[in-house]
Scaffold this motif. Structure first.
Motif, short mmCIF file in Angstrom:
data_model
loop_
_atom_site.label_atom_id
_atom_site.label_comp_id
_atom_site.label_asym_id
_atom_site.label_seq_id
_atom_site.Cartn_x
_atom_site.Cartn_y
_atom_site.Cartn_z
N TRP A 152 0.85 -1.19 0.00
CA TRP A 152 0.00 0.00 0.00
C TRP A 152 0.89 1.24 0.00
N SER A 194 -2.95 3.94 -2.74
CA SER A 194 -2.84 2.97 -3.83
C SER A 194 -2.38 1.63 -3.29
N MET A 226 -0.22 -1.54 -4.68
CA MET A 226 0.65 -1.99 -5.75
C MET A 226 0.98 -3.46 -5.56
N GLN A 275 3.46 -2.48 -9.68
CA GLN A 275 2.57 -1.63 -10.46
C GLN A 275 1.25 -1.45 -9.70
N PRO A 276 0.64 -0.27 -9.78
CA PRO A 276 -0.61 -0.03 -9.06
C PRO A 276 -1.77 -0.83 -9.64
N GLY A 327 -6.42 2.43 -6.88
CA GLY A 327 -6.07 3.79 -6.51
C GLY A 327 -7.30 4.59 -6.11
N ALA A 349 1.35 6.91 -7.66
CA ALA A 349 0.79 5.56 -7.80
C ALA A 349 -0.72 5.58 -8.00
N ALA A 350 -1.44 6.28 -7.14
CA ALA A 350 -2.91 6.32 -7.27
C ALA A 350 -3.32 7.04 -8.56
N ILE A 372 -2.96 4.66 -11.90
CA ILE A 372 -3.97 3.64 -12.20
C ILE A 372 -5.28 4.30 -12.62
#
Length: 266
Positions: free
Chosen positions: A81, A104, A106, A114-115, A118, A220-221, A224
């Motif tokens: 997370w 996010s 991942m 990879q995410p 999100g 990250a969030a 996605i």
């Protein structure tokens, strides 16, 4: 394809808790603000929100790792997370409502982490956006009150709207001339800043955006959500995903042109 509905539902619960904590201290006259070693501000609300999210995750997902801006990495494993408790702290401490909590999930894969989930929650704007891998991107106040979002279909840079955070950082990387040329080539440019340009790309109200220097929790969030809305999210070098230390996001149709302007020229 894995079903991430339970993880997405948990991310909304985390965002609800963070929203309550951050809004409680927003515009508080006695808000405590410190300066971190990188000379960026951190408020008591940043720390409290991240601690709250970590506490929820320890109970709900004890085997998952957690990476947060304020307290670093905790745990190992294929699921991680990634949390930015307040993206836009400088806005937050000045009473500007453009800030959000970014959450996010991942997962590790052939291309690294990879995410797959999100959530971006901006309670002072009364807005929230979210996505899960393979399930599309949405905006609304809850999972049951949502509207699906998609990127724009603008094909010409001269017709595009370009959003960015600020001018700082571009010159240090030798990208300022290209950045300025890009602003001249677009129909409209605005410095909305932080998470918001990426959400507007996902909604189709902005066509391209970019930032020269970012951390994983900043991206990250956002990544996605843009991807599930049909857009592209890469580093300035064109590598897909949020791992490159900077970001370029677009409706996909304008991505090659966006990158061509922002990479140093001979």
């Amino acid at each position: 394809m894995p079903d991430y509905h339970d993880d997405l539902r948990l991310a909304h619960v985390l965002a609800d808790a963070a929203d309550a904590a951050t809004m409680d201290r927003f515009k508080a006259l006695d808000l405590k603000v410190e300066t971190k070693p990188d000379m960026t501000p951190v408020s008591e609300a940043d720390k409290a929100a991240e601690e709250l999210i970590r506490g929820h995750l320890h109970r709900a997902r004890p085997r998952d790792a957690i990476l947060g801006e304020e307290f670093g990495i905790e745990g190992t494993g294929p699921r991680r997370w990634v949390v930015d408790p307040i993206d836009g702290t400088k806005n937050y401490v000045r009473g500007v409502p453009v800030w959000a909590t970014l959450i996010s999930l991942m997962e590790a894969g052939e291309d690294g982490f990879q995410p797959v989930v999100g959530v971006v929650s901006a309670p002072a704007l009364n807005r929230r956006w979210w996505a899960a891998k393979g399930a599309g991107a949405f905006t609304g106040r809850s999972l049951t009150s949502a509207t699906r979002i998609q990127v724009s279909k603008v094909e010409r840079l001269a017709d595009s709207s370009f959003a960015y955070a600020s001018l700082s950082g571009w010159e240090e990387q030798g990208r300022l001339d290209g950045f300025l040329d890009l602003t001249r080539a677009c129909w409209r440019t605005r410095g909305y800043g932080d998470f918001w340009p990426y959400m507007m790309v996902a909604e189709g109200s902005v066509d391209i955006c970019a930032e020269p220097e970012l951390s994983l929790w900043d991206m990250a969030a956002n990544a996605i959500i843009v991807q599930e809305a049909g857009g592209r999210f890469t580093s300035l070098d064109g590598v897909s995903g949020p791992g490159g230390g900077n970001a370029a996001a677009s409706n996909g149709l304008l991505h090659h042109e966006l990158l061509s302007y922002l990479n140093p020229r001979p």
